[in-house]
Design a protein around this motif. Structure first.
Motif, PDB file in Angstrom:
ATOM      1  N   ARG A 206     -22.808  18.549 -24.774  1.00 29.05           N
ATOM      2  CA  ARG A 206     -23.991  17.854 -24.247  1.00 29.05           C
ATOM      3  C   ARG A 206     -24.041  16.414 -24.747  1.00 29.05           C
ATOM      4  O   ARG A 206     -25.089  15.892 -25.080  1.00 29.05           O
ATOM      5  CB  ARG A 206     -25.280  18.596 -24.642  1.00 29.05           C
ATOM      6  CG  ARG A 206     -25.413  19.971 -24.033  1.00 29.05           C
ATOM      7  CD  ARG A 206     -26.696  20.613 -24.476  1.00 29.05           C
ATOM      8  NE  ARG A 206     -27.825  19.877 -23.924  1.00 29.05           N
ATOM      9  CZ  ARG A 206     -29.061  19.942 -24.429  1.00 29.05           C
ATOM     10  NH1 ARG A 206     -29.295  20.654 -25.501  1.00 29.05           N
ATOM     11  NH2 ARG A 206     -30.035  19.259 -23.876  1.00 29.05           N
TER      12      ARG A 206
ATOM     13  N   ASN B   8     -22.289  12.306 -24.134  1.00 34.18           N
ATOM     14  CA  ASN B   8     -21.694  11.457 -23.116  1.00 34.18           C
ATOM     15  C   ASN B   8     -21.058  10.245 -23.770  1.00 34.18           C
ATOM     16  O   ASN B   8     -21.719   9.521 -24.506  1.00 34.18           O
ATOM     17  CB  ASN B   8     -22.747  10.999 -22.110  1.00 34.18           C
ATOM     18  CG  ASN B   8     -23.287  12.149 -21.273  1.00 34.18           C
ATOM     19  OD1 ASN B   8     -22.739  12.490 -20.245  1.00 34.18           O
ATOM     20  ND2 ASN B   8     -24.371  12.756 -21.740  1.00 34.18           N
TER      21      ASN B   8
ATOM     22  N   SER C  62     -25.633  13.446 -16.288  1.00 39.91           N
ATOM     23  CA  SER C  62     -25.161  14.784 -15.941  1.00 39.91           C
ATOM     24  C   SER C  62     -23.972  14.659 -14.996  1.00 39.91           C
ATOM     25  O   SER C  62     -23.809  13.652 -14.310  1.00 39.91           O
ATOM     26  CB  SER C  62     -26.287  15.585 -15.276  1.00 39.91           C
ATOM     27  OG  SER C  62     -25.804  16.795 -14.727  1.00 39.91           O
ATOM     28  N   LYS C  63     -23.158  15.706 -14.946  1.00 34.36           N
ATOM     29  CA  LYS C  63     -22.002  15.715 -14.055  1.00 34.36           C
ATOM     30  C   LYS C  63     -22.355  16.272 -12.681  1.00 34.36           C
ATOM     31  O   LYS C  63     -21.474  16.598 -11.889  1.00 34.36           O
ATOM     32  CB  LYS C  63     -20.866  16.518 -14.689  1.00 34.36           C
ATOM     33  CG  LYS C  63     -20.314  15.881 -15.962  1.00 34.36           C
ATOM     34  CD  LYS C  63     -19.128  16.649 -16.478  1.00 34.36           C
ATOM     35  CE  LYS C  63     -18.566  16.015 -17.747  1.00 34.36           C
ATOM     36  NZ  LYS C  63     -18.099  14.644 -17.522  1.00 34.36           N
ATOM     37  N   LYS C  64     -23.631  16.405 -12.370  1.00 26.81           N
ATOM     38  CA  LYS C  64     -24.042  16.870 -11.049  1.00 26.81           C
ATOM     39  C   LYS C  64     -23.529  15.925  -9.967  1.00 26.81           C
ATOM     40  O   LYS C  64     -23.347  14.727 -10.205  1.00 26.81           O
ATOM     41  CB  LYS C  64     -25.569  16.980 -10.974  1.00 26.81           C
ATOM     42  CG  LYS C  64     -26.150  18.091 -11.825  1.00 26.81           C
ATOM     43  CD  LYS C  64     -27.624  18.292 -11.561  1.00 26.81           C
ATOM     44  CE  LYS C  64     -28.459  17.114 -12.003  1.00 26.81           C
ATOM     45  NZ  LYS C  64     -29.910  17.379 -11.859  1.00 26.81           N
TER      46      LYS C  64
ATOM     47  N   TYR D 187     -32.186  13.336 -11.904  1.00 22.13           N
ATOM     48  CA  TYR D 187     -31.778  13.242 -13.303  1.00 22.13           C
ATOM     49  C   TYR D 187     -32.952  12.898 -14.231  1.00 22.13           C
ATOM     50  O   TYR D 187     -32.749  12.527 -15.374  1.00 22.13           O
ATOM     51  CB  TYR D 187     -30.666  12.200 -13.445  1.00 22.13           C
ATOM     52  CG  TYR D 187     -29.444  12.540 -12.615  1.00 22.13           C
ATOM     53  CD1 TYR D 187     -28.464  13.395 -13.106  1.00 22.13           C
ATOM     54  CD2 TYR D 187     -29.299  12.043 -11.320  1.00 22.13           C
ATOM     55  CE1 TYR D 187     -27.359  13.733 -12.344  1.00 22.13           C
ATOM     56  CE2 TYR D 187     -28.199  12.379 -10.539  1.00 22.13           C
ATOM     57  CZ  TYR D 187     -27.230  13.217 -11.049  1.00 22.13           C
ATOM     58  OH  TYR D 187     -26.140  13.559 -10.278  1.00 22.13           O
TER      59      TYR D 187
END
Length: 414
Positions: free
Chosen positions: A278, A280, A387-389, A397
């Motif tokens: 979690r 980045n 996020s990697k969405k 987000y």
């Protein structure tokens, strides 16, 4: 043949107009696209804004910026005043761990002192090193602190010397102390000793609810009592002004990103496993901001001290990325950044993150929770969680603290 002066003047004016036009095209369309060298140090003398309020703002609006912050107002009922109540003893407290913890520690101290009818001794501030201690006034505005609590609890800047902290009984309290806890765990000791020190225990989450009867004290203490001392506040304001002057393409707005390489390493966030932890890394932050629509001209403030090679990935995408070392006034740098103690930097970063027009945390932390609370109080609710969405919509987000109003600060501000 005689020279016609009117023709000469016309030729000069025509040439001047072409030069001005060329400079305008270069400034507006070419200069913003030229990246800064990764190793460059931006000097404050070059970026300095003497009057930030006088800067000219472009009409260009790149990125998913909010057009206007939502104004907030306190929702709590002002507590009744106890100006003439006689004090029955002293409550001592030391502020520890950094600004993200201080508001909760002050709230506990105010509630305990109020319920016991005690005087609150002006806190001291403990550093990260053993024995390191600062006076409250080195960081916070003493007069504003006392004034904000006037009629709620009495604050003594000079408590009796015989009430030495080393000789006081210490009581550990949860981060949101209740009336029942004070009555059963603190009051008996206080009645016997008349002076004691409280230590806030932070294992419990800040999401827990405060009893409604104490909410007004909690809100008042957390969001109105702690203001930076004037010199430090002026420094932060000048840094904000510098960033806004660099953000004319975005109408003076900038993003604050809590990204610190040393913290990532301590959290076990290695280059190969950021997603599972979690966390980045810099390049992922850059890709995320680009994905949700922020333009490469966007100005970014990082909480990292000094430049690190692991930040290059972010500056590759957003050239106008700066750390505090690049924008702090040169005459203030020795005192607030280059000193052996890095305590001041925590406060600079905390307040820069609350002032940014958007805030991006690179990892979950109590610093993030504290900044969100301060931003809610200011109406600056534009916060995005990387996020990697797949979605490219910034709205997807927004953290639950904002989208679902799960942060405690929402109970203090409407």
């Amino acid at each position: 043949m005689g020279i016609d002066l009117r023709q000469v003047m016309a030729a000069i004016l025509t040439f001047s107009m072409f030069v001005m036009l060329g400079n305008m095209i270069k400034r507006d369309h070419i200069d913003p696209l030229l990246p800064l060298p990764v190793t460059s140090k931006v000097q404050y003398e070059v970026l300095k804004v003497s009057k930030p309020g006088m800067m000219k703002l472009s009409g260009i609006n790149y990125g998913p910026w909010k057009q206007q912050n939502e104004p907030t107002k306190p929702c709590w009922k002002m507590p009744s005043s106890r100006k003439n109540q006689k004090s029955s003893g002293y409550i001592f407290v030391s502020l520890t761990h950094g600004p993200e913890y201080h508001a909760l520690q002050i709230a506990n101290a105010v509630i305990v002192a109020r319920l016991l009818g005690a005087t609150l001794a002006l806190p001291d501030i403990r550093g990260t090193k053993l024995g390191e201690k600062r006076n409250f006034g080195e960081i916070y505005d003493v007069n504003k602190f006392i004034t904000s609590l006037n009629g709620i609890v009495r604050v003594d800047k000079n408590p009796p010397t015989e009430s030495s902290n080393e000789k006081l009984p210490i009581v550990q309290v949860p981060n949101k102390v209740s009336e029942q806890f004070v009555a059963s765990n603190i009051k008996p000791i206080f009645q016997n000793k008349r002076n004691l020190k409280i230590l806030t225990h932070f294992n419990s989450s800040t999401k827990q609810k405060m009893p409604s009867s104490l909410n007004s004290y909690q809100c008042l203490a957390m969001f109105q009592s702690l203001k930076l001392q004037p010199e430090l506040q002026e420094l932060v304001d000048s840094m904000v002004g510098t960033l806004r002057s660099l953000s004319q393409k975005n109408r003076g707005r900038f993003i604050a990103v809590d990204l610190r390489v040393d913290v990532l390493e301590k959290k076990g966030c290695q280059e190969s496993d950021f997603a599972s932890k979690r966390c980045n890394k810099a390049a992922e932050i850059g890709d995320f901001l680009k994905k949700i629509g922020f333009h490469r001209d966007t100005t970014i403030y990082l909480t990292q001290k000094g430049w690190h090679s692991r930040l290059n990935g972010l500056r590759d995408v957003f050239p106008n990325t700066f750390t505090k070392d690049a924008i702090i006034p040169a005459d203030e740098k020795a005192k607030f950044v280059d000193s052996e103690s890095r305590e001041y930097e925590k406060f600079i970063d905390f307040y820069m993150c609350t002032q940014g027009d958007a805030f991006i945390p690179a990892f979950p932390s109590r610093f993030y929770e504290g900044v969100v609370g301060g931003r809610i109080a200011l109406g600056k609710t534009q916060i995005f969680i990387p996020s990697k969405k797949i979605s490219t919509s910034a709205d997807d987000y927004i953290p639950p603290y904002i989208a679902k109003k799960t942060h405690f600060a929402h109970s203090c501000f409407c």
